[in-house]
Write a protein that holds these residues in place. Structure first.
Motif, mmCIF file in Angstrom:
data_model
loop_
_atom_site.group_PDB
_atom_site.id
_atom_site.type_symbol
_atom_site.label_atom_id
_atom_site.label_comp_id
_atom_site.label_asym_id
_atom_site.label_seq_id
_atom_site.Cartn_x
_atom_site.Cartn_y
_atom_site.Cartn_z
ATOM 1 N N ARG A 174 0.859 -1.187 0.000
ATOM 2 C CA ARG A 174 0.000 0.000 0.000
ATOM 3 C C ARG A 174 0.889 1.229 0.000
ATOM 4 O O ARG A 174 2.036 1.183 0.456
ATOM 5 N N ARG B 130 0.776 5.915 -0.296
ATOM 6 C CA ARG B 130 0.043 7.182 -0.336
ATOM 7 C C ARG B 130 0.993 8.278 -0.772
ATOM 8 O O ARG B 130 2.216 8.180 -0.585
ATOM 9 N N GLY C 177 -2.056 11.875 0.871
ATOM 10 C CA GLY C 177 -3.213 11.355 0.161
ATOM 11 C C GLY C 177 -3.778 10.124 0.850
ATOM 12 O O GLY C 177 -3.250 9.650 1.869
ATOM 13 N N GLU C 178 -4.837 9.594 0.273
ATOM 14 C CA GLU C 178 -5.450 8.368 0.782
ATOM 15 C C GLU C 178 -4.528 7.175 0.526
ATOM 16 O O GLU C 178 -3.790 7.147 -0.454
ATOM 17 N N TRP C 179 -4.601 6.164 1.402
ATOM 18 C CA TRP C 179 -3.855 4.932 1.188
ATOM 19 C C TRP C 179 -4.464 4.186 0.012
ATOM 20 O O TRP C 179 -5.680 4.092 -0.120
ATOM 21 N N VAL C 180 -3.629 3.640 -0.845
ATOM 22 C CA VAL C 180 -4.047 2.829 -1.991
ATOM 23 C C VAL C 180 -3.351 1.477 -1.864
ATOM 24 O O VAL C 180 -2.138 1.414 -1.679
ATOM 25 N N THR C 181 -4.132 0.395 -1.934
ATOM 26 C CA THR C 181 -3.578 -0.954 -1.841
ATOM 27 C C THR C 181 -3.385 -1.524 -3.237
ATOM 28 O O THR C 181 -4.297 -1.478 -4.063
ATOM 29 N N SER D 128 -2.614 8.055 -5.806
ATOM 30 C CA SER D 128 -2.974 8.755 -4.583
ATOM 31 C C SER D 128 -2.623 10.217 -4.799
ATOM 32 O O SER D 128 -1.651 10.534 -5.495
ATOM 33 N N GLN D 129 -3.411 11.110 -4.223
ATOM 34 C CA GLN D 129 -3.155 12.533 -4.422
ATOM 35 C C GLN D 129 -3.485 13.332 -3.174
ATOM 36 O O GLN D 129 -4.260 12.901 -2.338
ATOM 37 N N GLY D 130 -2.850 14.495 -3.070
ATOM 38 C CA GLY D 130 -3.094 15.404 -1.966
ATOM 39 C C GLY D 130 -3.167 16.824 -2.480
ATOM 40 O O GLY D 130 -2.482 17.192 -3.439
#
Length: 108
Positions: free
Chosen positions: A59, A61, A74-78, A87-89
């Protein structure tokens, strides 16, 4: 002569710490294949796109360093083996936009 003694003392101190089990921090080696960038039309949006070339689930981010605004993540991506994702911020609008984009990756 004084400079030589100071350097020798630092070296001896470092060797002593290492012999006691204290080590330097590990390097930030990455496992995922990632591209990081600032959005073409919005310099407040930082993006991390990653793919997983391993046989293990990971995972990640995006970690976005913002100018005058607080930094964001950003959000966690698995990602399953062979998978890819994004993932982005977004930096605060009162700041100066994205200064850098990094990736925080961990075994899932």
């Amino acid at each position: 002569m004084l400079r030589t003694k100071q350097v020798a003392a630092v070296v001896v101190g470092a060797v002593t710490l290492l012999s006691l089990g204290f080590t330097a921090p590990a390097s930030a080696a990455t496992v995922l294949d990632c591209d990081t960038f600032v959005h073409n039309n919005d310099n407040y949006l930082g993006i991390a796109m990653c793919s997983n070339p391993t046989g293990q689930t990971w995972r990640f981010r995006a970690v976005v360093t913002c100018g005058w605004a607080p930094d964001v993540v950003g959000e966690w991506v698995t990602l399953a083996p062979g998978g890819s994702g994004q993932s982005q911020g977004v930096c605060g609008r009162l700041g100066s936009g994205v200064g850098a984009v990094g990736v925080d990756e961990r075994v899932a």
